[in-house]
Design an enzyme around this catalytic site. Structure first.
Site, PDB file in Angstrom:
ATOM      1  N   ASN A 124      24.548  79.299  37.628  1.00 33.46           N
ATOM      2  CA  ASN A 124      24.880  78.050  38.569  1.00 33.46           C
ATOM      3  C   ASN A 124      24.217  78.933  39.977  1.00 33.46           C
ATOM      4  O   ASN A 124      24.821  80.050  40.248  1.00 33.46           O
ATOM      5  CB  ASN A 124      26.356  77.899  38.973  1.00 33.46           C
ATOM      6  CG  ASN A 124      26.617  77.087  37.536  1.00 33.46           C
ATOM      7  OD1 ASN A 124      26.175  76.464  37.151  1.00 33.46           O
ATOM      8  ND2 ASN A 124      28.062  77.544  37.284  1.00 33.46           N
ATOM      9  N   HIS A 161      25.630  85.832  38.104  1.00 35.47           N
ATOM     10  CA  HIS A 161      26.112  85.887  36.935  1.00 35.47           C
ATOM     11  C   HIS A 161      25.480  84.736  35.907  1.00 35.47           C
ATOM     12  O   HIS A 161      25.219  83.839  36.395  1.00 35.47           O
ATOM     13  CB  HIS A 161      27.766  85.905  37.127  1.00 35.47           C
ATOM     14  CG  HIS A 161      28.033  84.724  37.886  1.00 35.47           C
ATOM     15  ND1 HIS A 161      28.204  84.710  39.176  1.00 35.47           N
ATOM     16  CD2 HIS A 161      28.453  83.378  37.421  1.00 35.47           C
ATOM     17  CE1 HIS A 161      28.705  83.410  39.567  1.00 35.47           C
ATOM     18  NE2 HIS A 161      28.902  82.562  38.534  1.00 35.47           N
ATOM     19  N   HIS A 194      26.669  82.699  32.676  1.00 36.79           N
ATOM     20  CA  HIS A 194      27.571  82.294  31.824  1.00 36.79           C
ATOM     21  C   HIS A 194      27.155  82.209  30.437  1.00 36.79           C
ATOM     22  O   HIS A 194      25.752  82.050  30.062  1.00 36.79           O
ATOM     23  CB  HIS A 194      27.907  80.702  32.040  1.00 36.79           C
ATOM     24  CG  HIS A 194      28.738  80.672  33.145  1.00 36.79           C
ATOM     25  ND1 HIS A 194      30.278  80.550  33.418  1.00 36.79           N
ATOM     26  CD2 HIS A 194      28.444  80.600  34.429  1.00 36.79           C
ATOM     27  CE1 HIS A 194      30.557  80.344  34.736  1.00 36.79           C
ATOM     28  NE2 HIS A 194      29.351  80.526  35.384  1.00 36.79           N
TER      29      HIS A 194
END
Ligand code: AMP
Ligand code: ZN
Length: 114
Positions: free
Chosen positions: A87, A100, A102
């Site tokens: 995101n 990051h 996921h």
């Protein structure tokens, strides 16, 4: 970066459920799992978001995908599949300002996203 949640997790100031670590990345279970398997892979270097990927750090995403392929085989979700999500920014749904990825697995992850 001193005031960054994921930097604090990487350096052990804030506890996490660690899955994997090497010289470039740290992986830990998401605190609010959205699937039976839901962990985050983050670069140890503070990079604010995917928007900050440059020629200097462009090795990181490839390294993350390689690590996830290895973990998928070791953790047993390689055959059924998985999704890697990044995101980026407000409309992308990013809530933590440290790059990051996921990793979601263990159920059929729906598409398209909401
Ligand atoms: P994003 O919305 O893409 O920025 O994702 C941030 C993720 O970090 C969310 O899925 C949160 O559940 C997760 N998260 C926030 N705080 C922690 C924490 N202390 N340990 C593990 N995961 C966290
Ligand atoms: Zn950080």
């Amino acid at each position: 970066m001193s005031d960054c949640l994921f930097c604090k997790i990487i350096n052990g100031e804030i506890p996490s459920s660690k899955i994997y670590e090497d010289e470039k990345v740290y992986a830990f279970n998401d605190i609010d799992p959205q699937a039976p398997v839901h962990f985050l892979v983050v670069p140890k270097q503070h990079i604010a978001s995917a928007l900050e990927i440059t020629e200097k750090n462009a090795d990181i995403p490839g390294h993350v995908f390689m690590v996830v392929a290895k973990l998928a085989k070791e953790m047993g979700f390689a055959d059924d599949g998985y999704r890697i999500v990044n995101n980026c920014g407000k409309d992308g749904g990013q809530t933590v300002g440290h790059l990051h990825f996921h990793v979601l697995a263990g159920r059929n992850i729906g598409w398209p996203p909401g």
